[in-house]
Design a protein around this motif. Structure first.
Motif, PDB file in Angstrom:
ATOM      1  N   VAL A  94      -4.710 -21.824  -5.005  1.00  0.00           N
ATOM      2  CA  VAL A  94      -5.458 -21.568  -3.773  1.00  0.00           C
ATOM      3  C   VAL A  94      -5.846 -22.883  -3.122  1.00  0.00           C
ATOM      4  O   VAL A  94      -6.672 -23.629  -3.650  1.00  0.00           O
ATOM      5  CB  VAL A  94      -6.713 -20.723  -4.065  1.00  0.00           C
ATOM      6  N   THR A  95      -5.245 -23.178  -1.986  1.00  0.00           N
ATOM      7  CA  THR A  95      -5.591 -24.353  -1.192  1.00  0.00           C
ATOM      8  C   THR A  95      -5.695 -23.947   0.268  1.00  0.00           C
ATOM      9  O   THR A  95      -5.090 -22.947   0.689  1.00  0.00           O
ATOM     10  CB  THR A  95      -4.527 -25.463  -1.322  1.00  0.00           C
ATOM     11  N   ILE A  96      -6.447 -24.697   1.026  1.00  0.00           N
ATOM     12  CA  ILE A  96      -6.566 -24.399   2.454  1.00  0.00           C
ATOM     13  C   ILE A  96      -5.221 -24.568   3.139  1.00  0.00           C
ATOM     14  O   ILE A  96      -4.814 -23.755   3.971  1.00  0.00           O
ATOM     15  CB  ILE A  96      -7.644 -25.296   3.099  1.00  0.00           C
ATOM     16  N   ARG A  97      -4.501 -25.606   2.765  1.00  0.00           N
ATOM     17  CA  ARG A  97      -3.190 -25.837   3.377  1.00  0.00           C
ATOM     18  C   ARG A  97      -2.228 -24.692   3.057  1.00  0.00           C
ATOM     19  O   ARG A  97      -1.488 -24.220   3.921  1.00  0.00           O
ATOM     20  CB  ARG A  97      -2.618 -27.168   2.885  1.00  0.00           C
ATOM     21  N   GLY A  98      -2.257 -24.242   1.796  1.00  0.00           N
ATOM     22  CA  GLY A  98      -1.370 -23.153   1.407  1.00  0.00           C
ATOM     23  C   GLY A  98      -1.719 -21.856   2.104  1.00  0.00           C
ATOM     24  O   GLY A  98      -0.824 -21.119   2.558  1.00  0.00           O
ATOM     25  N   ALA A  99      -3.000 -21.539   2.212  1.00  0.00           N
ATOM     26  CA  ALA A  99      -3.407 -20.321   2.896  1.00  0.00           C
ATOM     27  C   ALA A  99      -3.057 -20.381   4.372  1.00  0.00           C
ATOM     28  O   ALA A  99      -2.605 -19.391   4.959  1.00  0.00           O
ATOM     29  CB  ALA A  99      -4.910 -20.097   2.714  1.00  0.00           C
ATOM     30  N   ALA A 100      -3.256 -21.557   4.975  1.00  0.00           N
ATOM     31  CA  ALA A 100      -2.907 -21.727   6.387  1.00  0.00           C
ATOM     32  C   ALA A 100      -1.413 -21.510   6.595  1.00  0.00           C
ATOM     33  O   ALA A 100      -0.985 -20.876   7.571  1.00  0.00           O
ATOM     34  CB  ALA A 100      -3.316 -23.116   6.862  1.00  0.00           C
TER      35      ALA A 100
END
Length: 213
Positions: free
Chosen positions: A33-39
């Protein structure tokens, strides 16, 4: 706005990112779970995501809350299968056991999401640090019912959540990430029922509980 891989209503980007984070956790666990991955999953820039989440921990906590909701739903499904008519003691014990079954089933079917549920502390930060996560609350309700029907002695009720939760959670971990992960369905079922038997007997400290064992 960037064309999204997932449909979401304008103004609902935060929830779309949380759902994407939960799905990342389902396949790769909390570390995925990362912000970049979710984005990337939603189809927006990381900059857009950072408007809703300060950092990775913030997003992970939101995903954890969503995962916890899924666990509670699984427990509630099993709880709904318990009959509403019958011996009050038998029904109260079966309600307790049903929540344990739902807990372990959720762990087996959604191991990544299950791990994500427990990336943070026990207390739910969404309730000003005073509340407990929903599975803990549900377990408490089941224990209160055992006291009400005389199965669990009132003096043994305070803090009684720890034992049953430790037993069921420990089994779930053994079945998902531990030496019991290779068990087949029948063997898993046997391990679960034996664990629930031990939990049930351990709680039988009231007059009606002692009478049944």
């Amino acid at each position: 706005m960037t064309t999204s891989k997932r449909s979401y209503h304008h103004g609902d980007l935060r929830n779309a990112l949380i759902r994407a984070a939960a799905e990342l956790a389902a396949t790769g666990g909390p570390d995925a779970v990362t912000i970049r991955g979710a984005a990337r999953e939603v189809g927006v820039t990381p900059t857009a995501a950072y408007r809703h989440f300060e950092n990775q921990a913030d997003l992970l906590e939101a995903a954890r809350a969503l995962a916890m909701d899924g666990m509670v739903a699984a427990m509630a499904d099993y709880l709904a299968e318990v009959p509403t008519q019958g011996d009050p003691v038998t029904l109260a014990v079966e309600r307790l056991r049903s929540t344990g079954r739902g807990y372990v089933r959720f762990a087996i079917e959604e191991p990544g999401v299950f791990r994500t549920c427990f990336t943070g502390g026990l207390r739910d930060p969404g309730s000003d640090g005073m509340g407990e996560p929903a599975p803990y609350v549900l377990l408490g309700e089941m224990l209160d019912q055992l006291v009400a029907v005389g199965y669990l002695a009132p003096e043994d009720r305070p803090g009684a959540e720890a034992g049953p939760w430790a037993a069921v959670h420990g089994l779930a971990m053994l079945l998902t990430d531990g030496p019991l992960s290779d068990l087949g369905p029948a063997e898993r079922e046997t391990a679960l029922e034996r664990t629930l038997d031990l939990v049930s007997r351990g709680l039988a400290t009231g007059p009606r509980g002692r009478a049944t064992h």
